[in-house]
Design an enzyme around this catalytic site. Structure first.
Site, mmCIF file in Angstrom:
data_model
loop_
_atom_site.group_PDB
_atom_site.id
_atom_site.type_symbol
_atom_site.label_atom_id
_atom_site.label_comp_id
_atom_site.label_asym_id
_atom_site.label_seq_id
_atom_site.Cartn_x
_atom_site.Cartn_y
_atom_site.Cartn_z
ATOM 1 N N LYS A 168 -14.400 -38.279 -28.419
ATOM 2 C CA LYS A 168 -15.357 -37.594 -27.553
ATOM 3 C C LYS A 168 -16.218 -38.603 -26.779
ATOM 4 C CE LYS A 168 -15.825 -33.201 -30.019
ATOM 5 N NZ LYS A 168 -16.722 -32.340 -30.822
ATOM 6 N N HIS A 196 16.920 -22.970 -36.864
ATOM 7 C CA HIS A 196 17.779 -23.193 -35.703
ATOM 8 C C HIS A 196 17.648 -24.609 -35.148
ATOM 9 C CE1 HIS A 196 18.988 -18.926 -35.322
ATOM 10 N NE2 HIS A 196 17.821 -18.732 -35.924
ATOM 11 N N GLU A 226 -8.431 -32.491 -41.250
ATOM 12 C CA GLU A 226 -9.860 -32.755 -41.054
ATOM 13 C C GLU A 226 -10.611 -32.997 -42.359
ATOM 14 O OE1 GLU A 226 -12.113 -31.047 -37.678
ATOM 15 O OE2 GLU A 226 -10.563 -29.500 -37.705
#
Length: 357
Positions: A350, A256, A240
């Site tokens: 948005k 792993h 950001e």
């Protein structure tokens, strides 16, 4: 490899940082003070009984506040605490669940949806917000609301998000006073460290690290359930503030699977900087894994940087590490000649979502 043009640029970064993210980051210890006062003034109007689990429903900067609260309380809380970053709460939420709806703006659509879901599930609900739709609906239902100051970017309001949670849990007798005391002591340390991290000088480790990584893709590794949570914060701040892609993973899990991925596409992975977050509380086996993994990857990565900070308590070290990372993201933004405040892609998304609601 840091050129003179960039050195000159650092002297005029105020022209780049037009919305003064510098001040928002510098004020972190002041926000901690302010949040402490808010926490101390919490008076709950409703009764809460038999809380078996806690869910913090939020997104972005509000959700990371829940993560940090959980990190600080990891060895003290006797009930599970879960951070929900979604439209719906887990199916196990019921009337014995405490749901904290955390939305800085009060208008985050995922948080509002989770709030509606919490009501359907008859959960015990408290909100933390500056206002917006969430605060309005909370007040209409007579539920408890912790109001925090507005005017910041949500990611810069971290202290105002997590500190009131600590005091809330104390009010509900879910934790004891020690972590609160550790928090108060830690504020003095952060006030000292900001006077180092805020300088465009090679004496500042945050500035120095930024110079090393800003042209790379940072991958941040930390221990599960501790520094891995702070790695999430670092990733979000680099994205950001610096407008840089960054990623994180945790030990021992990455041993792993992800460790094997450091083999092909060398022209890509040679541009990755690994940032190893370390704390003296790390498990001894994690320390061995971290050192061994670093040696195995070796020069396949562009560079390896180990970040560790000092502090007498975990709370002090964790908050110091968060503050360090915030400054790293700021200096990376300046080096990219990018205003750290605007988040235009989030704003654009948005607007698209509002048209499709």
């Amino acid at each position: 490899n840091f050129d003179f043009k960039k050195e000159v640029l650092m002297k005029s970064y105020n022209s780049i940082d037009s919305s003064n993210m510098y001040k928002s980051i510098y004020d972190f210890p002041d926000h901690l003070h302010e949040a402490k006062i808010i926490g101390e003034s919490i008076i709950l109007g409703n009764k809460y009984s038999k809380i078996n689990n806690i869910v913090v429903a939020g997104m972005g900067g509000s959700a990371i506040g829940g993560d940090i609260a959980r990190l600080i309380l990891q060895n003290e809380l006797k009930i599970p605490m879960y951070i929900c970053r979604n439209y719906k709460l887990p199916n196990w939420v019921n009337n014995n669940s405490l749901v904290i709806c955390s939305s800085y703006s009060g208008n985050t659509e995922e948080s509002l949806s989770s709030f509606q879901d919490a009501q359907k599930k008859k959960a015990q609900i408290i909100a933390i917000s500056t206002g917006g739709v969430l605060s309005k609906q909370i007040n209409e239902l007579g539920l408890d609301l912790i109001t925090i100051p507005s005017g910041l970017q949500p990611r810069a309001a971290l202290a105002l998000s997590f500190v009131p949670m600590l005091y809330l849990f104390k009010s509900l007798k879910l934790i004891k006073i020690k972590k609160i005391n550790d928090l108060i002591t830690a504020i003095d340390k952060i006030e000292l460290m900001r006077k180092i991290y805020n300088k465009d000088s090679n004496e500042n480790p945050a500035y120095l690290l930024s110079k090393k990584i800003y042209k790379t893709l940072p991958v941040i590794y930390g221990e599960n359930e501790s520094l891995a949570i702070i790695a999430v914060r670092w990733k979000g701040q680099l994205s950001e503030n610096a407008k840089m892609l960054a990623y994180h993973n945790e030990l021992p899990e990455m041993n792993h699977n992800e460790i094997v991925g450091w083999e092909n596409n060398l022209e890509l992975i040679n541009k990755i900087s690994i940032i190893w977050l370390k704390d003296k509380s790390d498990h001894p086996r994690t320390n061995i894994r971290q050192t061994s993994t670093k040696n195995i990857i070796n020069n396949l990565a562009a560079r390896h940087e180990i970040v560790s900070v000092e502090g007498s308590t975990k709370v002090e070290r964790y908050l110091n590490m968060i503050h360090f990372g915030d400054w790293v993201s700021f200096w990376c933004a300046i080096l990219h000649e990018t205003d750290p405040t605007p988040v235009t892609k989030i704003d654009k998304l948005k607007k698209i979502l509002s048209k499709k609601s």
